[in-house]
Scaffold this motif. Sequence first.
Motif, mmCIF file in Angstrom:
data_model
loop_
_atom_site.group_PDB
_atom_site.id
_atom_site.type_symbol
_atom_site.label_atom_id
_atom_site.label_comp_id
_atom_site.label_asym_id
_atom_site.label_seq_id
_atom_site.Cartn_x
_atom_site.Cartn_y
_atom_site.Cartn_z
ATOM 1 N N ILE A 247 42.539 28.899 -19.166
ATOM 2 C CA ILE A 247 43.434 27.923 -19.794
ATOM 3 C C ILE A 247 44.039 26.974 -18.760
ATOM 4 C CG2 ILE A 247 45.567 27.611 -21.104
ATOM 5 C CD1 ILE A 247 43.229 28.612 -22.782
ATOM 6 N N LEU A 248 44.778 27.526 -17.809
ATOM 7 C CA LEU A 248 45.560 26.686 -16.896
ATOM 8 C C LEU A 248 44.673 25.876 -15.955
ATOM 9 C CD1 LEU A 248 48.385 25.881 -15.977
ATOM 10 C CD2 LEU A 248 48.450 27.926 -14.535
ATOM 11 N N ARG A 249 43.729 26.544 -15.308
ATOM 12 C CA ARG A 249 42.889 25.850 -14.325
ATOM 13 C C ARG A 249 41.751 25.058 -14.980
ATOM 14 N NH1 ARG A 249 45.798 25.521 -9.718
ATOM 15 N NH2 ARG A 249 46.191 27.540 -8.731
ATOM 16 N N ASP A 250 40.974 25.721 -15.838
ATOM 17 C CA ASP A 250 39.761 25.084 -16.354
ATOM 18 C C ASP A 250 40.049 24.112 -17.487
ATOM 19 O OD1 ASP A 250 38.442 26.623 -14.495
ATOM 20 O OD2 ASP A 250 37.836 28.170 -15.925
ATOM 21 N N ARG A 251 40.741 24.597 -18.512
ATOM 22 C CA ARG A 251 40.955 23.731 -19.683
ATOM 23 C C ARG A 251 41.949 22.622 -19.388
ATOM 24 N NH1 ARG A 251 41.218 26.088 -25.693
ATOM 25 N NH2 ARG A 251 38.987 26.069 -25.285
ATOM 26 N N TRP A 252 43.047 22.942 -18.698
ATOM 27 C CA TRP A 252 44.075 21.926 -18.448
ATOM 28 C C TRP A 252 43.912 21.226 -17.111
ATOM 29 C CZ3 TRP A 252 48.937 25.312 -19.911
ATOM 30 C CH2 TRP A 252 48.873 25.621 -21.278
ATOM 31 N N GLN A 253 42.986 21.698 -16.276
ATOM 32 C CA GLN A 253 42.718 21.084 -14.972
ATOM 33 C C GLN A 253 43.952 21.080 -14.071
ATOM 34 O OE1 GLN A 253 39.334 19.535 -14.021
ATOM 35 N NE2 GLN A 253 39.201 21.300 -15.385
ATOM 36 N N TYR A 254 44.716 22.158 -14.112
ATOM 37 C CA TYR A 254 45.916 22.240 -13.276
ATOM 38 C C TYR A 254 45.508 22.475 -11.827
ATOM 39 C CZ TYR A 254 50.294 23.867 -11.283
ATOM 40 O OH TYR A 254 51.398 24.021 -10.481
ATOM 41 N N ASP A 255 46.121 21.722 -10.891
ATOM 42 C CA ASP A 255 45.707 21.813 -9.487
ATOM 43 C C ASP A 255 46.810 22.288 -8.547
ATOM 44 O OD1 ASP A 255 47.412 19.655 -9.321
ATOM 45 O OD2 ASP A 255 45.943 18.252 -8.504
ATOM 46 N N GLY A 256 47.946 22.730 -9.096
ATOM 47 C CA GLY A 256 49.040 23.181 -8.247
ATOM 48 C C GLY A 256 48.941 24.654 -7.908
ATOM 49 N N ALA A 257 50.030 25.205 -7.396
ATOM 50 C CA ALA A 257 50.089 26.616 -7.018
ATOM 51 C C ALA A 257 50.715 27.431 -8.138
ATOM 52 C CB ALA A 257 50.896 26.787 -5.733
ATOM 53 N N ILE A 258 50.264 28.658 -8.283
ATOM 54 C CA ILE A 258 50.782 29.568 -9.297
ATOM 55 C C ILE A 258 51.503 30.707 -8.589
ATOM 56 C CG2 ILE A 258 50.216 31.056 -11.248
ATOM 57 C CD1 ILE A 258 47.602 29.445 -11.551
ATOM 58 N N MET A 259 52.754 30.930 -8.949
ATOM 59 C CA MET A 259 53.541 32.004 -8.334
ATOM 60 C C MET A 259 54.024 32.982 -9.396
ATOM 61 S SD MET A 259 57.354 30.533 -7.542
ATOM 62 C CE MET A 259 56.856 29.077 -6.634
ATOM 63 N N LYS A 273 43.022 37.989 -7.909
ATOM 64 C CA LYS A 273 41.720 37.712 -8.532
ATOM 65 C C LYS A 273 41.867 36.916 -9.822
ATOM 66 C CE LYS A 273 40.216 42.064 -8.315
ATOM 67 N NZ LYS A 273 39.303 43.231 -8.456
ATOM 68 N N ALA A 274 42.955 37.152 -10.557
ATOM 69 C CA ALA A 274 43.168 36.440 -11.819
ATOM 70 C C ALA A 274 43.603 34.997 -11.613
ATOM 71 C CB ALA A 274 44.209 37.174 -12.653
ATOM 72 N N GLY A 275 44.096 34.679 -10.406
ATOM 73 C CA GLY A 275 44.506 33.309 -10.133
ATOM 74 C C GLY A 275 45.965 33.124 -9.786
ATOM 75 N N ASN A 276 46.743 34.205 -9.691
ATOM 76 C CA ASN A 276 48.145 34.109 -9.267
ATOM 77 C C ASN A 276 48.148 34.025 -7.743
ATOM 78 O OD1 ASN A 276 51.108 35.111 -10.702
ATOM 79 N ND2 ASN A 276 50.976 34.942 -8.487
ATOM 80 N N ASP A 277 48.617 32.899 -7.198
ATOM 81 C CA ASP A 277 48.474 32.642 -5.769
ATOM 82 C C ASP A 277 49.543 33.301 -4.904
ATOM 83 O OD1 ASP A 277 46.315 30.792 -6.282
ATOM 84 O OD2 ASP A 277 47.841 29.349 -6.914
ATOM 85 N N LEU A 278 50.775 33.330 -5.390
ATOM 86 C CA LEU A 278 51.899 33.729 -4.542
ATOM 87 C C LEU A 278 52.693 34.841 -5.201
ATOM 88 C CD1 LEU A 278 53.747 33.227 -2.068
ATOM 89 C CD2 LEU A 278 54.896 31.442 -3.414
ATOM 90 N N ASP A 279 52.905 35.928 -4.468
ATOM 91 C CA ASP A 279 53.706 37.063 -4.937
ATOM 92 C C ASP A 279 55.109 36.920 -4.371
ATOM 93 O OD1 ASP A 279 54.686 39.508 -5.754
ATOM 94 O OD2 ASP A 279 53.666 40.659 -4.180
#
Length: 801
Positions: A247-259, A273-279
Amino acid sequence: MTHPFDREAATIVAQMTISEKLDLVCGNGLWRTTGMPRLGLPSLLMVDGSNGLRVVPDQISTDTQNADLGAFLDAVDTTDDPENRDSNVLLGKSVPATCFPALSVLANSWDIALAHEVGTALAIECRAAGAQILLGPGINLRRSPLAGRGFEYFSEDPILTGEMAAGVIRGLQNRGVGASLKHFACNNSEVERISMDSVVEPRALHELYLLGFERAIARSSPWTVMTSYNRLNGIQTSQNPWLLRHILRDRWQYDGAIMSDWHGIQDLPAAIKAGNDLDMPFNAARRRQLENAVLNGSMPETALDEACTHIAALTLRIVDAQRRLPVTRPDFAAHHDLARKAASRACVLLSNRNDVLPLTPEPGERLLVIGTGAVSPEIQGAGSAAVRPIQCDIPLKCLKATAPESVSIHWEPGWGADGDHDAERLATALAAACIAETVIVFASTPPCFSGENADRPDLNLCPAHDHLITELTKIHNRVVVVLTHPDAVVLPWADNVQAILSAGYAGAGFGQAVADILFGHANPSGKTSVTWPVRPEDCPAFLGYPGEQGTHLYREGIFVGYRFFDIRRIQPLFPFGHGLSYTSFTYDALELTIGADGVAIQFTLSNTGTRAGWEVCQLYLGRSPTAPNRALPHHPLRALKGFATVHLEPGESRVVDMTLDRRDLAYFDTVREDWTVLTGTVSIEIGASSRDIRLVTELHVAGDATPARWLNLHTPPGQALEVAGLQDDLVTWLADVTGQSISETETRLAPCRRSFLGIYDTLCWSFDLELDETQLTQILDDANRRSGARKPEHRSELEPS
């Protein structure tokens, strides 16, 4: 979509050791990212507060890697001690800042430009405090007024939510401060929020709970998105590849960071692995878990590199923005004026019988002000959004300063300091009311029952406040009530008072804003951003809230907020989009122009009153209810698709332009797993609220081709035989099996269309044969291929597509 800084970021990541990569994705202390000075990546400081800056110097030290639990709990404290509410650890140690209206109140302005102004001011204060990211805005839908953090979110509607959020985000980021759009997704209750499973059907998920995020991202490109604590249809959001990647990356083309939200990740390798970049924040156990997964090969290093690239790109973007945009010293006086303006624009005049407001007291008249909130105002909610205000307007002082000099203003507390009943104070207030021309009551909800990690137990005001107002109405015919509250409240006395002004949590400018509205120096223009119910049982989420045994079923589906009240024909206390003014507006001359890009809408708005004022013009798409005997998609009777906030002088008229594109006409088709437009007639409705529609016209829509349904042995014949070519195939096969002629076979097949049984059972019964299931399945599969039908996946109906 490729981020502008991705190439440089990838080059930097390629130079990192495994240990540095692990450090970069694991945060540093409670509020920072880990910097890589040797590679030109500074540490980024994050701060809380969508309605104001919350910086606690003791918590942002980088000296410690394992953030203290007490410090974390201080950040989300919802104290149960009302006498100590404003002096708790959080506020006592925080740096003073401007306290703007809560987002739930700001949304009542329906003014995107005003939201941008607030975002800009927040950015200036962030920059001065050395912060690079502000953890907001929060845009979860206000699905239930019981939700403890409802005041932190904009609306029950995704269009209003997404547009207002985009305004705040652009204001922040145009001044070099990254926004963190949160909480992604379906964090609609504080009950068991770290483990509760929000179970949402696909249409509701796409049309409501994801749409606000999608719209905000499309219009403002927030530099970060924060995942929520809860599970979504069985999977922790921070570990949900469907949500974060598909949804976030592919469908909406979001290019920012996910925390992550703070300690929101339970399995860090799965999250990466799911795409959450920052813990966030740093946690030694989670870092060790991730390190082991990388070293033993259970998590590919490429996934770690991807996360590091997003964080490095974010850092480069912020460094570049803050280099280009110099820090300016905050003008706190100007920011306080903005807080006042925002509060004034967002307060909602809910009722005004006999035009009792604005007050125009004659010389010598006595006004009585009742309520502890007049001298100790509740301007904000509790939790991580709480701000230590640098300045705060006291309502009673502002009323005295704003009233004509010849008017006497007297104050009585009315109830105890804790908001509870006090017989002596009640009697004194009622006695004082008998000799006053007008009574103004500052009433509120209990100050200690809701906030972060605590949902409201009910929708009531403090019992003592309700009781006093009820008693007042028995002896006085000019009672004005000013409300402070986190979300919608029930008002059993609403029909018996002369005026009700909803302020919500209006921030530090609340006192002067209310004084200006009451005495007519400001014209109220706020409109409700949620529907107010007469009673809690009328709320759409009532039967499923807040879930049980770890599962929260969103039983109302797509019928959230006003959509539910409309389809059930329930009369609300105050409808969505409602708000009165001291002037009047008329709507005329609605015209539609259909073009290649959509529908252009024009109408004329006129101020027919004697005061300048703002009007919020609301565009709804109306549909007729689906016939109960037809298996067609259900739709709301009307749904908000746009709005315009217009200022007019007395006697002024203006042509208002609005647009609808094809996506605005679509619903989310769970067969296609995409947005689809139905052929048919819809109504274009322009209103002053969802229940005050002023202009209506019809629009015929040429929709997308109806998606073919997948045929199998259990599909009723009437549906199956609608597929082109299938009848000819069946007649040829059946004639061959039975030895009958083509015409005889067609005659026997014709009545089968009426059968409600599956096509296999129907044909066997009609032709008195045990037909070959494999051959019939092959004929149906051929028809499926010709029609382009998609085979449904084997999954729970409530699981996301």
